[in-house]
Design an enzyme around this catalytic site. Structure first.
Site, mmCIF file in Angstrom:
data_model
loop_
_atom_site.group_PDB
_atom_site.id
_atom_site.type_symbol
_atom_site.label_atom_id
_atom_site.label_comp_id
_atom_site.label_asym_id
_atom_site.label_seq_id
_atom_site.Cartn_x
_atom_site.Cartn_y
_atom_site.Cartn_z
ATOM 1 N N THR A 89 0.870 -1.175 0.000
ATOM 2 C CA THR A 89 0.000 0.000 0.000
ATOM 3 C C THR A 89 0.904 1.220 0.000
ATOM 4 O OG1 THR A 89 -1.743 -1.128 1.211
ATOM 5 C CG2 THR A 89 -1.783 1.266 1.260
ATOM 6 N N HIS A 143 0.964 -12.725 13.618
ATOM 7 C CA HIS A 143 1.870 -13.292 14.618
ATOM 8 C C HIS A 143 1.703 -14.804 14.783
ATOM 9 C CE1 HIS A 143 4.870 -11.234 16.967
ATOM 10 N NE2 HIS A 143 4.199 -10.097 16.858
#
Length: 185
Positions: free
Chosen positions: A104, A156
């Site tokens: 992005t 994670h």
């Protein structure tokens, strides 16, 4: 300018960054992965999603496929074509599927840093800030260098902070040494 005259396509920093990230993903394949149930699945294709803003304020993320295996000019041509298709609302759903990592680039809006959401089912996404000249210290001297802020959002369950930092180091090295990468020119 020479590449544009030779190949008929304008290469932007975003296109170069896609190639640098693709090379980095090859060096850190766990970043280019997904969760399938409880299993981490490393993906063989490197398909980079590229966030594209729409005139109405929306955002879509078309996918540039096999960025690591294709020449820079081809990647740039595809990125330009798909951006035009998305903005003209003449894209297919297949144009939005299959991304393995997303970029992005908010730098064009004068933003130094951006925090991005990870598109499901990807393991990570990178935010890109603007290129801006800044004073930095090199060899004990203050010099002006073009700098860019990057951020990485990651799952994670798949990645640790150490893994993300190592990937970041590789991206930084590949961006700084972009002229040494095999860009297929």
């Amino acid at each position: 300018a020479g590449l544009e005259a030779k190949h008929g396509v304008r290469i932007t920093f975003t296109h170069l960054l896609m190639k640098a990230v693709a090379f980095s993903l090859k060096q850190h394949p766990i970043i280019n992965s997904t969760m399938a149930g409880e299993e981490i699945r490393i993906l063989s294709d490197i398909n980079i999603g590229m966030a594209v803003s729409l005139p109405d304020g929306g955002l879509l993320t078309p996918v540039i496929r096999n960025v690591d295996r294709r020449p820079l000019v081809e990647v740039a041509r595809d990125a330009i074509t798909i951006t035009e298709k998305v903005r003209a609302k003449k894209f297919s759903l297949d144009d939005l599927k299959g991304g393995t990592f997303t970029l992005t680039n908010a730098g064009m809006y004068g933003t130094d840093f951006v925090t991005v959401l990870i598109p499901t089912p990807q393991a990570a996404a990178m935010g890109v800030g603007r290129l801006v000249p800044k004073p930095v210290v090199r060899d004990g001297q203050i010099v002006i260098r073009t700098m860019m802020g990057l951020s990485l959002t990651y799952d994670h369950r798949i990645l640790t902070g150490v893994t993300a930092a190592q990937f970041f180091q590789t991206v930084e090295k590949n961006v700084e040494q972009i002229n040494t990468l095999d860009l297929g020119l």
